[in-house]
Design an enzyme around this catalytic site. Structure first.
Site, PDB file in Angstrom:
ATOM      1  CG  HIS A 128      -2.180   0.804   1.050  1.00 51.90           C
ATOM      2  ND1 HIS A 128      -3.453   0.293   1.147  1.00 51.90           N
ATOM      3  CD2 HIS A 128      -2.343   2.121   0.804  1.00 51.90           C
ATOM      4  CE1 HIS A 128      -4.341   1.263   0.985  1.00 51.90           C
ATOM      5  NE2 HIS A 128      -3.683   2.392   0.769  1.00 51.90           N
ATOM      6  CG  ASN A 299      -9.513   0.671  -3.256  1.00 53.17           C
ATOM      7  OD1 ASN A 299     -10.042  -0.349  -2.808  1.00 53.17           O
ATOM      8  ND2 ASN A 299      -8.259   0.987  -3.005  1.00 53.17           N
ATOM      9  CE1 TYR A 301     -12.566   6.423  -0.531  1.00 52.79           C
ATOM     10  CE2 TYR A 301     -11.202   5.412  -2.218  1.00 52.79           C
ATOM     11  CZ  TYR A 301     -11.558   5.552  -0.884  1.00 52.79           C
ATOM     12  OH  TYR A 301     -10.913   4.817   0.076  1.00 52.79           O
ATOM     13  CD  GLU A 353      -8.766   2.004  -0.083  1.00 52.90           C
ATOM     14  OE1 GLU A 353      -8.941   3.196  -0.437  1.00 52.90           O
ATOM     15  OE2 GLU A 353      -7.649   1.476   0.005  1.00 52.90           O
TER      16      GLU A 353
HETATM   17  C1  FCB Z   1      -7.260   5.571  -1.667  1.00 50.71           C
HETATM   18  C2  FCB Z   1      -6.152   4.957  -0.861  1.00 50.71           C
HETATM   19  C3  FCB Z   1      -6.377   5.004   0.619  1.00 50.71           C
HETATM   20  C4  FCB Z   1      -7.028   6.290   1.071  1.00 50.71           C
HETATM   21  C5  FCB Z   1      -8.232   6.617   0.215  1.00 50.71           C
HETATM   22  C6  FCB Z   1      -8.952   7.866   0.613  1.00 50.71           C
HETATM   23  O1  FCB Z   1      -6.757   5.991  -2.892  1.00 50.71           O
HETATM   24  O2  FCB Z   1      -5.961   3.614  -1.229  1.00 50.71           O
HETATM   25  O3  FCB Z   1      -5.151   4.773   1.250  1.00 50.71           O
HETATM   26  O4  FCB Z   1      -6.126   7.299   1.126  1.00 50.71           O
HETATM   27  O5  FCB Z   1      -7.858   6.703  -1.128  1.00 50.71           O
END
Ligand code: FCB
Length: 469
Positions: A128, A299, A301, A353
């Site tokens: 990571h 992941n 967002y 995530e």
């Molecule tokens: C991702 C990362 C994680 C965190 C989130 C907000 O890109 O994997 O470590 O910082 O964003």
């Protein structure tokens, strides 16, 4: 802001669906130079003037290296099935090669055993982002030798922990390491060179494939996979220029990784765009990259909106944004999962995530964060929508357990469902953590309901069989 109760999410997820919460080593551990840990590229990057928004570093962070037991109690208290964490390569092998650090290995052994004692499945990530700085001094991920050292590191961790972890992820978000770390330079190691970035991307993918093969050859019992940051890429307008830019961005963000991992080739439009910046690829590399995986982590967002003329004004969408300035766009997750399922022979997928940075409000000992709860609930709903449309999903994990060091944003942005007071390291579960706990209890009840339904159905079948005998 209305709060969403668990009853608002009555979708029954499959009984073996894995619910989790995630962190990473550099963002929470602290103990940056303790017990023999070597520096990582992020330790060095934090010291560059202007690199971190609040001029902070992660020397102490959440002091998780010492408070891990309390933190695992919080994990277990949520009622999750799994905890996704990462190992710091320079803590276990400070120079990246050479001697291993027994005290560092012992820490992860305590952590994994502590999870198992609490009935939580360990999901381990090897990389990571915190590469040993000693390796960066020798060229880092741009050097092919780092690929082989990564395989050694993977095997070392498997030898120590492989029998007890449920899953091993090779890399977290190779796009971020390659592009933000080596092309745009806003993340460690802070290089700005497209050719280097693409060589790094290739080496990360190659080391992923080689590690998978080596771990399997050693009889790994853990599920093996990679975690990618993926988004639907939309054009800001329907002009030809915006559409073309969005297609290229989709190639660089999504297809560069998905085509190589699942089809064994890089996308032709990106190859054409890169020209002389294409990485050196040796014969056999692409087959190695396409080594089959047991799972794919995603992941998610926000979506990505591309305008040929320059940065897109996120506020023009009229939607709410998080404290990172990221547009809240849950339906993009459904769109993405459907597309991956349609275009690629994907193994079971996890959202590894998902979460949001928001400003919390303190009120009579409580940390109110209705926007975070709303964000998480809506994205879980988006996963449910994809599943209803036939996408087989294996799990969902919230980012993040704790407020932590948010890379170049420092400690200003808080993603935790548990608040951390950095002055005294006090942890306080936010309302979102209490919501997630209630939601998981409700899922648990549906789960035991499902189990008793299946038992009843099975009994029913036996009755029929006996009657017909
Ligand atoms: C991702 C990362 C994680 C965190 C989130 C907000 O890109 O994997 O470590 O910082 O964003």
């Amino acid at each position: 802001m209305h709060s969403i109760e668990p009853s608002g999410l009555t979708q029954k997820f499959p009984p073996d669906f894995v619910w989790g919460v995630a962190t990473s080593a550099f963002q929470i551990e602290g103990a940056a130079a303790e017990d023999g840990k070597g520096p990582s590229i992020w330790d060095r990057f934090c010291r560059l003037p202007g690199a971190i928004a609040d001029h902070s570093d992660a020397d102490l962070a959440c002091d998780h290296y010492h408070r891990w037991a309390e933190d695992l109690d919080l994990v277990a208290g949520l009622g999750v099935d799994a905890y996704r964490f990462s190992v710091s390569w320079p803590r276990v092998r400070p120079d990246g090669d050479g001697a291993w650090n027994g005290k560092g290995l012992d820490f992860y052994e305590r952590l994994v055993d502590g999870l198992l004692e609490r009935g939580v499945k360990p999901y381990l990530t090897l990389n990571h982002w915190d590469l040993p700085d000693a390796l960066q001094c020798r060229g880092g991920w741009a050097e092919r030798n780092t690929v082989h050292l990564f395989v050694e590191y993977a095997l070392g961790m498997q030898e120590r922990l492989g029998d007890r972890v449920a899953a091993i992820t090779t890399h977290n978000e190779p796009w971020v390491m390659a592009t933000l770390g080596h092309e745009i330079g806003t993340f460690a190691p802070g290089i700005r060179d497209r050719a280097v970035a693409m060589q790094v991307a290739h080496h990360l993918l190659l080391s992923h494939g080689l590690a998978l093969q080596a771990l399997r050859a050693q009889g790994s019992s853990a599920n093996l996979g990679i975690v990618l940051n993926l988004s639907p890429v939309h054009a800001a307008t329907d002009t030809e220029a915006d559409q073309a830019s969005a297609r290229l961005e989709d190639g660089r963000l999504v297809r560069w990784y998905m085509d190589s991992l699942f089809k064994g080739r890089y996308p032709q439009d990106v190859i054409d765009f890169l020209g002389p910046d294409m990485p050196r690829i040796e014969p056999g590399d692409m087959d190695v990259i396409a080594t089959p995986m047991d799972f794919l982590g995603i992941n998610y967002y926000s979506r990505s909106v591309i305008s040929a003329a320059g940065p897109w004004d996120v506020h023009s969408s009229g939607r709410t944004v998080t404290d990172m300035g990221w547009e809240i766009y849950p339906e993009g997750l459904t769109e993405l999962l459907l597309r991956l399922h349609r275009d690629y022979p994907v193994p079971p997928m996890y959202v590894t995530e998902n979460g949001g940075a928001f400003k919390d409000q303190f009120e009579e000992g409580r940390v109110r964060d209705p926007q975070r709860t709303d964000y998480i609930a809506r994205h879980i709903g988006a996963v449910a929508d994809a599943m209803r449309q036939g996408v087989p999903m294996a799990g969902y994990m919230v980012w993040s357990l704790l407020d932590n060091f948010e890379w170049a944003s420092g400690f200003e942005k808080r993603f935790g469902i548990v608040h951390v007071d950095y002055a005294n390291q006090l942890r306080t579960p936010k309302d979102s953590a209490l919501w997630y706990q209630r939601f998981l209890r409700a899922q648990g009840a549906l789960r035991s309901q499902a189990v008793s339904d299946t038992t009843r159905a099975r009994r029913g079948r036996r009755d029929v069989a006996i009657a017909g005998a």
